[in-house]
Design a protein around this motif. Structure first.
Motif, PDB file in Angstrom:
ATOM      1  N   LEU A   1     -15.951 -11.961  -8.971  1.00 22.71           N
ATOM      2  CA  LEU A   1     -14.416 -12.488  -8.381  1.00 22.71           C
ATOM      3  C   LEU A   1     -13.850 -11.382  -8.028  1.00 22.71           C
ATOM      4  CD1 LEU A   1     -13.956 -15.783 -10.864  1.00 22.71           C
ATOM      5  CD2 LEU A   1     -14.729 -15.446  -8.404  1.00 22.71           C
ATOM      6  N   VAL A   2     -13.529 -10.390  -9.081  1.00 21.75           N
ATOM      7  CA  VAL A   2     -12.687  -9.042  -8.659  1.00 21.75           C
ATOM      8  C   VAL A   2     -13.312  -8.608  -7.511  1.00 21.75           C
ATOM      9  CG1 VAL A   2     -12.122  -7.106  -9.290  1.00 21.75           C
ATOM     10  CG2 VAL A   2     -12.022  -8.613 -11.023  1.00 21.75           C
ATOM     11  N   ILE A   3     -14.547  -8.268  -7.398  1.00 25.84           N
ATOM     12  CA  ILE A   3     -15.018  -7.568  -6.260  1.00 25.84           C
ATOM     13  C   ILE A   3     -14.924  -8.548  -4.775  1.00 25.84           C
ATOM     14  CG2 ILE A   3     -17.533  -7.083  -5.001  1.00 25.84           C
ATOM     15  CD1 ILE A   3     -18.468  -6.050  -7.881  1.00 25.84           C
ATOM     16  N   LEU A   4     -15.019  -9.743  -4.940  1.00 26.53           N
ATOM     17  CA  LEU A   4     -14.774 -10.717  -3.904  1.00 26.53           C
ATOM     18  C   LEU A   4     -13.271 -10.519  -3.498  1.00 26.53           C
ATOM     19  CD1 LEU A   4     -17.083 -13.863  -4.446  1.00 26.53           C
ATOM     20  CD2 LEU A   4     -17.328 -12.113  -2.652  1.00 26.53           C
ATOM     21  N   ALA A   5     -12.414 -10.591  -4.451  1.00 27.06           N
ATOM     22  CA  ALA A   5     -11.103 -10.535  -3.925  1.00 27.06           C
ATOM     23  C   ALA A   5     -10.521  -9.161  -3.408  1.00 27.06           C
ATOM     24  CB  ALA A   5     -10.327 -10.903  -5.256  1.00 27.06           C
ATOM     25  N   ALA A   6     -11.239  -7.982  -3.839  1.00 24.20           N
ATOM     26  CA  ALA A   6     -10.913  -6.647  -3.252  1.00 24.20           C
ATOM     27  C   ALA A   6     -11.572  -6.633  -1.842  1.00 24.20           C
ATOM     28  CB  ALA A   6     -11.629  -5.642  -4.114  1.00 24.20           C
ATOM     29  N   ALA A   7     -12.751  -7.151  -1.736  1.00 21.29           N
ATOM     30  CA  ALA A   7     -13.366  -7.439  -0.392  1.00 21.29           C
ATOM     31  C   ALA A   7     -12.439  -8.048   0.721  1.00 21.29           C
ATOM     32  CB  ALA A   7     -14.639  -8.003  -0.302  1.00 21.29           C
ATOM     33  N   LEU A   8     -12.127  -9.411   0.192  1.00 17.19           N
ATOM     34  CA  LEU A   8     -10.925 -10.113   1.028  1.00 17.19           C
ATOM     35  C   LEU A   8      -9.528  -9.401   1.311  1.00 17.19           C
ATOM     36  CD1 LEU A   8     -10.846 -12.984   1.985  1.00 17.19           C
ATOM     37  CD2 LEU A   8      -9.465 -13.346  -0.062  1.00 17.19           C
ATOM     38  N   VAL A   9      -9.359  -8.632   0.462  1.00 11.61           N
ATOM     39  CA  VAL A   9      -7.732  -7.940   0.766  1.00 11.61           C
ATOM     40  C   VAL A   9      -8.354  -6.690   1.674  1.00 11.61           C
ATOM     41  CG1 VAL A   9      -6.093  -6.328  -0.175  1.00 11.61           C
ATOM     42  CG2 VAL A   9      -6.819  -8.444  -1.490  1.00 11.61           C
ATOM     43  N   ALA A  10      -9.334  -6.322   1.404  1.00 11.71           N
ATOM     44  CA  ALA A  10      -9.730  -5.008   2.224  1.00 11.71           C
ATOM     45  C   ALA A  10      -9.988  -5.456   3.753  1.00 11.71           C
ATOM     46  CB  ALA A  10     -11.014  -4.447   1.860  1.00 11.71           C
ATOM     47  N   ALA A  11     -10.694  -6.685   4.143  1.00  8.91           N
ATOM     48  CA  ALA A  11     -10.818  -7.091   5.168  1.00  8.91           C
ATOM     49  C   ALA A  11      -9.530  -7.600   5.792  1.00  8.91           C
ATOM     50  CB  ALA A  11     -11.682  -8.361   5.147  1.00  8.91           C
ATOM     51  N   ALA A  12      -8.655  -8.078   5.047  1.00 13.55           N
ATOM     52  CA  ALA A  12      -7.222  -8.559   5.553  1.00 13.55           C
ATOM     53  C   ALA A  12      -6.531  -7.220   5.969  1.00 13.55           C
ATOM     54  CB  ALA A  12      -6.538  -9.371   4.548  1.00 13.55           C
ATOM     55  N   TYR A  13      -6.593  -6.235   5.326  1.00 16.06           N
ATOM     56  CA  TYR A  13      -5.906  -4.945   5.735  1.00 16.06           C
ATOM     57  C   TYR A  13      -6.324  -4.615   6.941  1.00 16.06           C
ATOM     58  CZ  TYR A  13      -4.005  -0.187   5.603  1.00 16.06           C
ATOM     59  OH  TYR A  13      -3.343   1.011   5.930  1.00 16.06           O
ATOM     60  N   ALA A  14      -7.812  -4.528   7.365  1.00 22.94           N
ATOM     61  CA  ALA A  14      -8.298  -3.784   8.310  1.00 22.94           C
ATOM     62  C   ALA A  14      -7.835  -4.806   9.600  1.00 22.94           C
ATOM     63  CB  ALA A  14      -9.820  -3.845   8.265  1.00 22.94           C
ATOM     64  N   LEU A  15      -7.746  -6.107   9.330  1.00 21.66           N
ATOM     65  CA  LEU A  15      -7.365  -6.790  10.600  1.00 21.66           C
ATOM     66  C   LEU A  15      -6.016  -6.614  10.785  1.00 21.66           C
ATOM     67  CD1 LEU A  15      -9.547 -10.132   9.840  1.00 21.66           C
ATOM     68  CD2 LEU A  15      -9.818  -8.557  11.743  1.00 21.66           C
ATOM     69  N   TYR A  16      -5.140  -6.483   9.625  1.00 24.42           N
ATOM     70  CA  TYR A  16      -3.775  -6.313  10.066  1.00 24.42           C
ATOM     71  C   TYR A  16      -3.551  -4.964  10.818  1.00 24.42           C
ATOM     72  CZ  TYR A  16       0.832  -4.110   8.666  1.00 24.42           C
ATOM     73  OH  TYR A  16       2.018  -3.327   8.712  1.00 24.42           O
ATOM     74  N   ARG A  17      -4.146  -4.142  10.419  1.00 21.74           N
ATOM     75  CA  ARG A  17      -4.034  -2.699  11.243  1.00 21.74           C
ATOM     76  C   ARG A  17      -4.673  -2.961  12.695  1.00 21.74           C
ATOM     77  NH1 ARG A  17      -3.242   2.155   8.981  1.00 21.74           N
ATOM     78  NH2 ARG A  17      -4.396   3.005  10.782  1.00 21.74           N
ATOM     79  N   LEU A  18      -5.619  -3.799  12.719  1.00 23.09           N
ATOM     80  CA  LEU A  18      -6.088  -3.985  14.140  1.00 23.09           C
ATOM     81  C   LEU A  18      -5.132  -4.897  14.934  1.00 23.09           C
ATOM     82  CD1 LEU A  18      -8.767  -3.682  16.081  1.00 23.09           C
ATOM     83  CD2 LEU A  18      -9.498  -5.727  15.068  1.00 23.09           C
ATOM     84  N   VAL A  19      -4.692  -5.664  14.335  1.00 21.77           N
ATOM     85  CA  VAL A  19      -3.899  -7.002  15.166  1.00 21.77           C
ATOM     86  C   VAL A  19      -2.486  -6.290  15.214  1.00 21.77           C
ATOM     87  CG1 VAL A  19      -3.168  -9.185  15.390  1.00 21.77           C
ATOM     88  CG2 VAL A  19      -5.604  -8.680  14.729  1.00 21.77           C
ATOM     89  N   PHE A  20      -1.987  -5.971  14.310  1.00 22.12           N
ATOM     90  CA  PHE A  20      -0.471  -5.802  14.240  1.00 22.12           C
ATOM     91  C   PHE A  20       0.094  -4.298  14.398  1.00 22.12           C
ATOM     92  CE2 PHE A  20      -1.349  -9.624  11.921  1.00 22.12           C
ATOM     93  CZ  PHE A  20      -0.812 -10.869  12.625  1.00 22.12           C
ATOM     94  N   MET A  21      -0.619  -3.362  13.751  1.00 18.62           N
ATOM     95  CA  MET A  21      -0.096  -2.018  14.018  1.00 18.62           C
ATOM     96  C   MET A  21      -0.189  -1.363  15.712  1.00 18.62           C
ATOM     97  SD  MET A  21       0.597  -0.886  10.827  1.00 18.62           S
ATOM     98  CE  MET A  21       0.449   0.849  10.919  1.00 18.62           C
ATOM     99  N   VAL A  22       0.942  -0.361  15.750  1.00 19.57           N
ATOM    100  CA  VAL A  22       0.968  -0.243  17.114  1.00 19.57           C
ATOM    101  C   VAL A  22       1.190   1.169  17.079  1.00 19.57           C
ATOM    102  CG1 VAL A  22       2.725   0.273  18.856  1.00 19.57           C
ATOM    103  CG2 VAL A  22       2.727  -2.074  17.415  1.00 19.57           C
ATOM    104  N   CYS A  23       0.089   2.105  18.286  1.00 18.76           N
ATOM    105  CA  CYS A  23       0.270   3.382  18.287  1.00 18.76           C
ATOM    106  C   CYS A  23       1.457   3.833  19.139  1.00 18.76           C
ATOM    107  CB  CYS A  23      -0.950   3.712  19.021  1.00 18.76           C
ATOM    108  SG  CYS A  23      -1.153   5.589  19.095  1.00 18.76           S
ATOM    109  N   ARG A  24       2.589   4.355  18.391  1.00 15.52           N
ATOM    110  CA  ARG A  24       3.598   4.405  19.213  1.00 15.52           C
ATOM    111  C   ARG A  24       3.435   5.438  20.333  1.00 15.52           C
ATOM    112  NH1 ARG A  24       8.579   3.400  17.244  1.00 15.52           N
ATOM    113  NH2 ARG A  24       7.653   3.160  15.200  1.00 15.52           N
ATOM    114  N   GLU A  25       2.720   6.423  20.102  1.00 15.30           N
ATOM    115  CA  GLU A  25       2.424   7.371  21.472  1.00 15.30           C
ATOM    116  C   GLU A  25       2.035   6.652  22.664  1.00 15.30           C
ATOM    117  OE1 GLU A  25       1.579   7.928  17.971  1.00 15.30           O
ATOM    118  OE2 GLU A  25       3.039   9.324  17.508  1.00 15.30           O
ATOM    119  N   LYS A  26       1.271   5.760  22.568  1.00 12.95           N
ATOM    120  CA  LYS A  26       0.713   5.028  23.544  1.00 12.95           C
ATOM    121  C   LYS A  26       1.751   4.216  24.312  1.00 12.95           C
ATOM    122  CE  LYS A  26      -4.103   4.744  22.469  1.00 12.95           C
ATOM    123  NZ  LYS A  26      -5.291   3.815  22.107  1.00 12.95           N
TER     124      LYS A  26
END
Length: 312
Positions: free
Chosen positions: A8-33
């Motif tokens: 359960l801990v491994i699954l939860a960690a994987a879930l959070v890791a996936a959520a973080y990766a998607l957060y960076r992909l969808v919501f983070m901004v490359c200011r220089e661009k």
């Protein structure tokens, strides 16, 4: 039991890791661009107008302006370019789109508004350009930034100066979501070019476009937004906000928009409780209506502004 707990801990960690990766992909901004207004999107629709678009961008970028700033409700320093045509003239506050820049998204609209005699606040949305912030929120928090810029304008120019809110793409969704907030009486209208109906709707649509199951992806994207961006993508919707709108709205949309479907403006227009007009542009892609049919675009905006925020 111990093994189950470890799983359960491994699954939860994987879930959070996936959520973080998607957060960076969808919501983070490359200011220089976002500081590079000449960064034209790829694709056949943009290639067809690229030369003209770059000419307009270069022309708009050469217009003198005053750098200004204000504070957001959550303590960020937000920055904008102020273009003064004439002291006391009506104001347009312009909000650009997703991972974009004001000079690019308003490369046609900004010079036109100045020629027509309006003063302009061309906003850098949070996390874009020179404004503070680590992530964009598809209009959820940006709608409250809209209020911050209205308050700035009223403090500087007075509450009798008429204001029109103008947005493109995510900026359009931003001003439409702001329509349900307590706007001052001198905010007389909204112009929304190719805005989506809700953050959830556009995220799900783009997920499907990329052959990803939105039923699986959106909950993870939403989790990432809540855990790392501290906002809920479902907490605001242009369609729902417009059910409470009290000021006139002009909806503009390209009929061949392959990013934000034209149908989303039809949905928004149908939901709008106030006076409204929808103008669509055959053959126009995302945020390209001005470039495809400048005469029709300027005629629609002129007619709307003449009714809601005229130059006296």
């Amino acid at each position: 039991m111990k093994i189950l707990l470890i799983v359960l801990v491994i699954l939860a960690a994987a879930l959070v890791a996936a959520a973080y990766a998607l957060y960076r992909l969808v919501f983070m901004v490359c200011r220089e661009k976002t500081l590079n207004a000449r960064r034209v999107p790829k694709g056949e629709q943009y290639a067809a107008v690229r030369t003209r678009m770059l000419q307009l961008i270069d022309s708009a970028a050469a217009i003198p302006y005053e750098p200004v700033e204000t504070k957001s409700f959550d303590g960020l320093t937000l920055r904008a370019k102020y273009y003064e045509t004439a002291p006391g003239a009506p104001i347009q506050i312009m909000f650009h789109g997703y991972r974009s820049a004001g000079v690019r998204d308003f490369c046609g609209g900004l010079p036109q508004a100045i020629r027509d005699g309006y003063n302009i606040l061309l906003v850098d949305q949070r996390a874009h350009g020179k404004s503070d912030g680590k992530c964009l929120t598809f209009g959820v928090l940006e709608r409250r930034d809209c209020l911050s810029w209205i308050e700035y304008a009223n403090a500087r120019f007075g509450t009798k100066t008429p204001i029109t809110l103008v947005g493109v793409s995510m900026g359009a969704a931003t001003v439409l979501m702001a329509s349900a907030l307590e706007l001052p009486a001198n905010v007389t209208g909204i112009i929304a070019d190719c805005g989506y109906s809700s953050p959830e709707a556009i995220i799900r649509k783009v997920s499907r476009d990329r052959k990803c199951p939105d039923r699986l992806l959106f909950p993870l994207v939403s989790l990432g937004a809540k855990l790392f961006g501290h906002f809920d993508p479902r907490s605001a919707s242009a369609e729902e906000a417009l059910r409470h709108c009290k000021i006139p709205v002009l909806f503009l949309h390209g009929e061949d928009d392959r990013f934000v479907p034209c149908e989303m403006s039809r949905i928004n227009c149908a939901a709008c409780a106030s006076e409204k007009t929808l103008v669509t542009f055959p053959g126009a892609g995302h945020a390209l209506s001005f470039l495809i049919n400048e005469a029709k675009y300027t005629s629609a905006t002129h007619d709307f502004l003449e009714k809601t925020n005229p130059i006296r």
